[in-house]
Design a protein around this motif. Structure first.
Motif, mmCIF file in Angstrom:
data_model
loop_
_atom_site.group_PDB
_atom_site.id
_atom_site.type_symbol
_atom_site.label_atom_id
_atom_site.label_comp_id
_atom_site.label_asym_id
_atom_site.label_seq_id
_atom_site.Cartn_x
_atom_site.Cartn_y
_atom_site.Cartn_z
ATOM 1 N N ARG A 128 -5.964 3.698 2.251
ATOM 2 C CA ARG A 128 -4.831 3.770 1.328
ATOM 3 C C ARG A 128 -5.079 3.009 0.037
ATOM 4 O O ARG A 128 -4.472 3.327 -0.997
ATOM 5 C CB ARG A 128 -3.560 3.279 2.027
ATOM 6 N N VAL A 129 -5.940 2.012 0.066
ATOM 7 C CA VAL A 129 -6.311 1.335 -1.184
ATOM 8 C C VAL A 129 -6.990 2.334 -2.118
ATOM 9 O O VAL A 129 -6.624 2.468 -3.292
ATOM 10 C CB VAL A 129 -7.225 0.129 -0.901
ATOM 11 N N GLN A 130 -7.961 3.059 -1.599
ATOM 12 C CA GLN A 130 -8.665 4.031 -2.434
ATOM 13 C C GLN A 130 -7.763 5.188 -2.836
ATOM 14 O O GLN A 130 -7.883 5.719 -3.954
ATOM 15 C CB GLN A 130 -9.894 4.554 -1.696
ATOM 16 N N GLU A 141 0.835 -1.201 0.000
ATOM 17 C CA GLU A 141 0.000 0.000 0.000
ATOM 18 C C GLU A 141 0.872 1.255 0.000
ATOM 19 O O GLU A 141 0.664 2.193 0.771
ATOM 20 C CB GLU A 141 -0.978 -0.018 1.179
ATOM 21 N N SER A 142 1.837 1.270 -0.905
ATOM 22 C CA SER A 142 2.823 2.361 -0.982
ATOM 23 C C SER A 142 2.266 3.519 -1.796
ATOM 24 O O SER A 142 2.502 3.625 -3.007
ATOM 25 C CB SER A 142 4.132 1.850 -1.590
ATOM 26 N N VAL A 143 1.536 4.379 -1.130
ATOM 27 C CA VAL A 143 0.855 5.486 -1.797
ATOM 28 C C VAL A 143 1.850 6.397 -2.508
ATOM 29 O O VAL A 143 1.591 6.850 -3.632
ATOM 30 C CB VAL A 143 0.015 6.287 -0.774
ATOM 31 N N LYS A 173 -2.360 -6.540 11.104
ATOM 32 C CA LYS A 173 -0.994 -6.009 11.091
ATOM 33 C C LYS A 173 -0.931 -4.561 10.595
ATOM 34 O O LYS A 173 0.158 -3.989 10.482
ATOM 35 C CB LYS A 173 -0.103 -6.872 10.188
ATOM 36 N N CYS A 174 -2.075 -3.972 10.296
ATOM 37 C CA CYS A 174 -2.094 -2.646 9.665
ATOM 38 C C CYS A 174 -1.387 -1.601 10.542
ATOM 39 O O CYS A 174 -1.735 -1.421 11.717
ATOM 40 C CB CYS A 174 -3.531 -2.222 9.408
ATOM 41 N N PRO A 175 -0.410 -0.862 9.981
ATOM 42 C CA PRO A 175 0.355 0.109 10.776
ATOM 43 C C PRO A 175 -0.301 1.482 10.858
ATOM 44 O O PRO A 175 0.264 2.399 11.465
ATOM 45 C CB PRO A 175 1.680 0.184 10.015
ATOM 46 N N TYR A 176 -1.466 1.654 10.260
ATOM 47 C CA TYR A 176 -2.144 2.945 10.300
ATOM 48 C C TYR A 176 -3.608 2.725 10.686
ATOM 49 O O TYR A 176 -4.091 1.588 10.734
ATOM 50 C CB TYR A 176 -2.037 3.674 8.959
ATOM 51 N N ASP A 177 -4.298 3.784 10.964
ATOM 52 C CA ASP A 177 -5.696 3.715 11.392
ATOM 53 C C ASP A 177 -6.601 3.628 10.167
ATOM 54 O O ASP A 177 -6.814 4.626 9.460
ATOM 55 C CB ASP A 177 -6.039 4.949 12.238
ATOM 56 N N ALA A 193 -3.096 -4.060 -1.540
ATOM 57 C CA ALA A 193 -4.179 -4.100 -0.546
ATOM 58 C C ALA A 193 -3.730 -4.952 0.640
ATOM 59 O O ALA A 193 -4.520 -5.660 1.258
ATOM 60 C CB ALA A 193 -5.452 -4.670 -1.155
ATOM 61 N N TRP A 194 -2.455 -4.870 0.976
ATOM 62 C CA TRP A 194 -1.828 -5.753 1.961
ATOM 63 C C TRP A 194 -2.476 -5.665 3.331
ATOM 64 O O TRP A 194 -2.567 -6.663 4.047
ATOM 65 C CB TRP A 194 -0.347 -5.412 2.046
#
Length: 315
Positions: free
Chosen positions: A89-91, A44-46, A79-83, A68-69
């Motif tokens: 981040r996918v969108q 999910e590297s924006v 494991k998501c590092p953000y809220d 979409a990790w």
């Protein structure tokens, strides 16, 4: 580009955060007419997607499973590092790419006399339907059959009848060996890990009268887990003459002997047929450090005053 020189296409495999400003300069140096990105820009590297969205070269892209990790699976969500309640981040990635993202869609390039159609985005590969919640909520798709229907619907709406297909994972049907383009190289070794909906969509698109000279994908890396004696087969040609390329040569940027090298898969189309596909490694000065010819059409000939390219085959 002059017709005699053909259309020059770059297929860029799994980037996994290895994309730099020099990459766009390299594509320009190579004289690329169209860049095809097959996903896995990163986890999910924006910001990587933002850089690619901003390149000026004509392009089409599809998202991979790593894109979409932290959203597609329960494990990833844990494991998501953000809220996830505050940002999507996918969108964000999809919004950045805009029309260039062709997953379940298409993009016309009338100046090249071709259209690009995308298979199912965010694919993890294989013949079992995965991540049902993710696909239901994001795309309203709940089965391989519904997925194939979405892809074919996009293909039927293209402005051009010559189509290039891109996917993250390749279609089912290119072999069951571990070394095949989508072969399983993990235990139990062997088995076709291709996407059934991608294969079905290609077959149904041909029934619409569309021509498909080329399809590219990634996901299944060129290095194999069970052996270091060989690498994954990159090319497959089906009964209809479509050339399939696995472009996931990972890592795509490496450093050796004080120099920096980056790879691109370069495909040339002459009048609707693939004439050659090569894996190029460029050094820091954009010089070709190595070229591996992956595919060359057998005895391609231009016929004077003829509208199409003829391939002669020795029996």
């Amino acid at each position: 580009m002059a017709e005699s020189q053909g259309i020059r296409i770059a297929a860029i495999g799994d980037i996994h955060d290895r994309w730099e400003s020099e990459d766009e300069a390299a594509l320009e140096y190579l004289g690329v007419d169209l860049a095809l990105f097959v996903g896995d820009f990163g986890n999910e590297s924006v910001e990587v997607v933002r850089q690619i969205a901003n390149i000026n070269i004509p392009k089409a892209a599809i998202m991979g499973n790593h894109d979409a990790w932290y959203n597609a699976t329960d494990w990833g969500i844990s494991k998501c590092p953000y809220d996830r309640m505050k940002e999507d981040r996918v969108q964000q990635q999809l919004d950045l790419l805009g029309d260039a993202h062709v997953g379940f869609g298409k993009l016309d390039f009338p100046e090249l006399n071709l259209s690009v159609v995308g298979s199912r985005p965010f694919s993890w590969g294989g013949s079992s339907w995965k991540n049902n919640r993710f696909y239901r909520e994001r795309f309203g798709v709940q089965s391989f059959e519904e997925s194939a229907e979405r892809i074919v619907s996009a293909a039927s709406a293209t402005q051009c009848d010559t189509l290039l297909f891109i996917g993250h994972n390749g279609p089912l049907g290119m072999g069951e060996g571990a070394e095949d383009p989508c072969g399983k190289d993990w235990q139990p070794i062997g088995g076709d890990h291709g996407d059934p909906d991608f294969a079905a969509a290609i077959a149904q698109t041909r029934q619409l009268g569309k021509t498909i000279p080329f399809a590219t994908f990634g996901h299944m890396h060129h290095t194999l887990r069970h052996t270091k004696e060989q690498t994954r087969r990159a090319i497959h040609v089906d009964h209809a003459g479509t050339v399939y390329l696995n472009a996931a040569n990972v890592p795509r940027i490496v450093e050796r002997n004080g120099d920096r090298f980056r790879n691109f898969s370069i495909v040339t189309l002459h009048q609707g047929l693939v004439s050659q596909a090569s894996l190029l490694w460029l050094n820091r000065d954009f010089e070709v450090a190595s070229e591996q010819v992956l595919y060359q059409a057998p005895r391609l000939k231009f016929v004077e005053n003829a509208p199409t390219l003829r391939a002669s085959h020795r029996k």
